[in-house]
Design an enzyme around this catalytic site. Structure first.
Site, short mmCIF file in Angstrom:
data_model
loop_
_atom_site.label_atom_id
_atom_site.label_comp_id
_atom_site.label_asym_id
_atom_site.label_seq_id
_atom_site.Cartn_x
_atom_site.Cartn_y
_atom_site.Cartn_z
N ARG A 1 0.55 -1.06 -0.17
CA ARG A 1 0.01 0.30 -0.14
C ARG A 1 1.17 1.50 -0.25
NH1 ARG A 1 -2.15 2.88 4.56
NH2 ARG A 1 -2.53 0.64 5.67
N ASP B 1 -5.87 17.44 -17.47
CA ASP B 1 -6.06 15.38 -17.32
C ASP B 1 -5.91 15.27 -18.60
OD1 ASP B 1 -7.22 13.42 -18.59
OD2 ASP B 1 -9.74 13.92 -16.66
N TYR C 1 -14.45 15.75 -18.23
CA TYR C 1 -15.48 13.92 -17.69
C TYR C 1 -16.48 14.32 -17.07
CZ TYR C 1 -15.29 9.35 -16.88
OH TYR C 1 -14.86 8.05 -16.87
N LYS D 1 -7.61 3.94 -20.11
CA LYS D 1 -8.16 4.34 -21.50
C LYS D 1 -6.34 3.91 -22.17
CE LYS D 1 -11.36 5.35 -19.55
NZ LYS D 1 -11.61 6.91 -19.18
#
Ligand SMILES: *Cc1c(COP(=O)(O)O)cnc(C)c1O
Length: 398
Positions: free
Chosen positions: A57, A189, A115, A214
Site C-alpha cells: 500500500r 487531465d 469528463y 484508456k
C-alpha cells in the site's frame, strides 16, 4: 533525435526494477509486504533512513517501475525532474491530487465540460471537504484571468483538453501563464491526448493526471490512473501520504498491463490519429451527417490551439446525424466493427451516445449549450484497417 522519436524510444525500452531485475520482462510483484533479513534493516526502512519496500500500500516495485516510465514520458522536453504515482483509477488520481493540494476553504477553478465522472466527483465528494468549485469557460481568457487574479487563495486550476465529447482544446500555455502570476498550480487531465501527443508540463502546467485505463493501457484490460508532478517534495510529502492513507493505490497487475501497453503507444497513437482524420473527413462529406467534431479538421473551433500544442489530433471524434436520438440509435445499432462501449482508447473502435450515457446526468439546457445534441455519436476510433472502418460507417449511414 526529435522529441517524438525520444518518446517512441522510451516507450519501447524494457521496464526494469533497479537492483532487482534478472528477468527479461518486468517482474510482477504480487505481494502485500516485503520481509527483511534483520530487524535493523527493517527499522531503518520504516524510519525512512534506508531505501526499500515495506508494504504494497506504500510502494510496490512493479507499480513504481511503470510510474517512473510515465514520469519520463511526460518529462520529454521538460527542463526539470518529473515524478509519478500510480493510482487505482483515473478518478482516484483526481481525488487524491485535489484533496492533497487543497485545504478546506480552497478553490478549484475548472471548466463545465469535464469528463462526466469528474464533474460528479467534484460536486458530490470534493465539495463536501469544504473545497469551492468555480466553473469557467476556458475559451474566454479574459474571464479566466479575472477569476484567477481575483479569487482567494489557495487555489488550483484544473483543465481537461481535448474535451469530451466536442473535442474542444484549451490553450494550456495561456492558462498556465495567467496562473503563474498568482502561483496557482495548473493540473491537466491528459487522458485523451497521452504524453505522445501532448506534454502539459512543457507548456507550464505543474501536474498531469491520466486515466491509464484508456490509451496508456490501450487494450481495455484494466482500470488504473496516474498523477505526474514536477515538484519532488510536493509529490513525496504532500501527495503520496494521501494516496498511502486512502489506499487508492494501483495494484501490480493493472500497473503491469499499463507498462505492457505503453510499449506500443506511439504506434497505436499514430494509427488512431490517421484513422480518426480519415473517418472525420469521410463523415464530413457524407450527406447523412450534419456535423463532425474533430480537432484535426481545419473548421473545428479550436483547431489552431490543437495544432499549436499537440503533436497529433488524437483518436476521438464526435458526429451528429439527423433524427435526434432515434436517428443516432439506428446508426449505432447498424455498426458492426464499432462496438457500443462506455470507454475509449482501446485498439478497437468504440461508440457511445453521450446524451444518454456519459452526459445523462447533465441538464438538457447545459447539454444544448455545449452542443451535445440527441443525434450525437462519439467515436473512439480504433487501429483497424481504414477501409474496414469506412465500410462499417458507410453501411450504417446508408
Ligand atoms: C475515463 C476518464 C476518467 C476517469 O478514469 P477511470 O480510470 O475510469 O477512473 C477521467 N478523465 C477522463 C478524461 C477520462 O476519459
Amino acid at each position: 533525435m526529435n522529441k517524438q522519436d525520444k518518446v517512441a524510444e522510451l516507450c519501447l525500452q524494457k521496464l526494469r526494477i533497479v537492483d532487482l531485475n534478472p528477468s527479461q520482462q518486468l517482474p510482477l510483484h504480487l505481494t502485500s509486504s516485503f520481509s527483511f533479513d534483520d530487524i535493523e534493516t527493517c527499522t531503518a526502512v520504516f524510519a525512512g533512513a534506508a531505501d526499500g519496500y515495506v508494504y504494497s500500500r506504500y510502494r510496490n516495485p512493479t507499480v513504481d517501475a511503470v510510474a517512473k516510465r510515465i514520469a519520463e514520458l511526460e518529462g520529454v522536453g521538460f527542463a526539470g525532474a518529473t515524478a509519478a504515482i500510480m493510482t487505482s483509477s483515473g478518478m482516484a488520481a483526481i481525488y487524491v491530487l485535489l484533496t492533497s493540494l487543497l485545504p478546506s476553504g480552497g478553490t478549484i477553478v475548472t471548466q463545465s465540460d469535464l469528463y462526466g465522472g469528474t464533474t460528479e466527483l467534484l460536486f458530490k465528494v470534493v465539495k463536501k471537504t469544504g473545497i469551492n468549485i468555480v466553473l469557467k469557460d476556458f475559451t474566454d481568457m479574459e474571464d479566466v484571468s479575472k477569476e484567477i487574479r481575483g479569487a482567494k487563495q489557495p487555489m488550483v486550476v484544473y483543465l481537461e483538453t481535448p474535451t469530451n465529447p466536442c473535442l474542444n482544446c484549451i490553450d494550456i500555455a495561456a492558462v498556465a501563464a495567467i496562473a503563474k502570476s498568482k502561483d496557482v498550480p495548473v493540473i491537466v487531465d491528459n487522458t485523451f491526448a497521452t504524453p505522445y501527443l501532448q506534454r502539459p508540463l512543457t507548456l507550464g502546467a505543474q501536474f498531469v493526471i491520466h486515466s491509464t485505463t484508456k490509451y496508456l493501457n490501450g487494450h481495455g484490460t484494466g482500470i488504473a490512473g496516474v498523477i505526474v508532478g514536477s515538484d519532488m517534495s510536493v509529490m513525496q510529502q504532500t501527495v503520496w501520504p494521501v494516496l498511502k492513507l486512502t489506499g487508492a493505490i494501483c495494484n501490480p497487475f493493472d500497473a503491469w498491463l499499463v507498462g505492457n501497453g505503453i510499449r506500443t503507444l506511439p504506434l497505436r497513437m499514430d494509427r488512431h490519429c490517421e484513422n480518426a482524420l480519415g473517418l472525420s473527413k469521410y463523415l464530413q462529406n457524407h450527406p447523412g451527417v450534419e456535423k463532425v467534431y474533430y480537432p484535426g479538421l481545419p473548421d473545428h473551433p479550436t483547431h489552431d490551439v490543437a495544432d499549436r500544442q499537440m503533436f497529433g489530433f488524437g483518436g476521438m471524434l464526435s458526429f451528429v446525424v439527423p433524427g435526434g436520438k432515434e436517428g443516432a440509435f439506428k446508426v449505432m445499432n447498424k455498426l458492426r466493427i464499432a462496438s457500443i462501449a462506455p470507454t475509449l482508447g482501446d485498439v478497437d473502435t468504440l461508440i457511445l451516445h453521450p446524451a444518454t450515457s456519459s452526459h445523462l446526468n447533465v441538464q438538457p439546457e447545459i447539454r444544448a449549450q455545449f452542443g451535445i445534441v440527441d443525434g450525437m455519436i462519439r467515436v473512439s476510433v480504433g487501429i483497424e484497417p481504414m477501409t474496414s472502418i469506412l465500410d462499417d460507417f458507410a453501411f450504417a449511414l446508408e
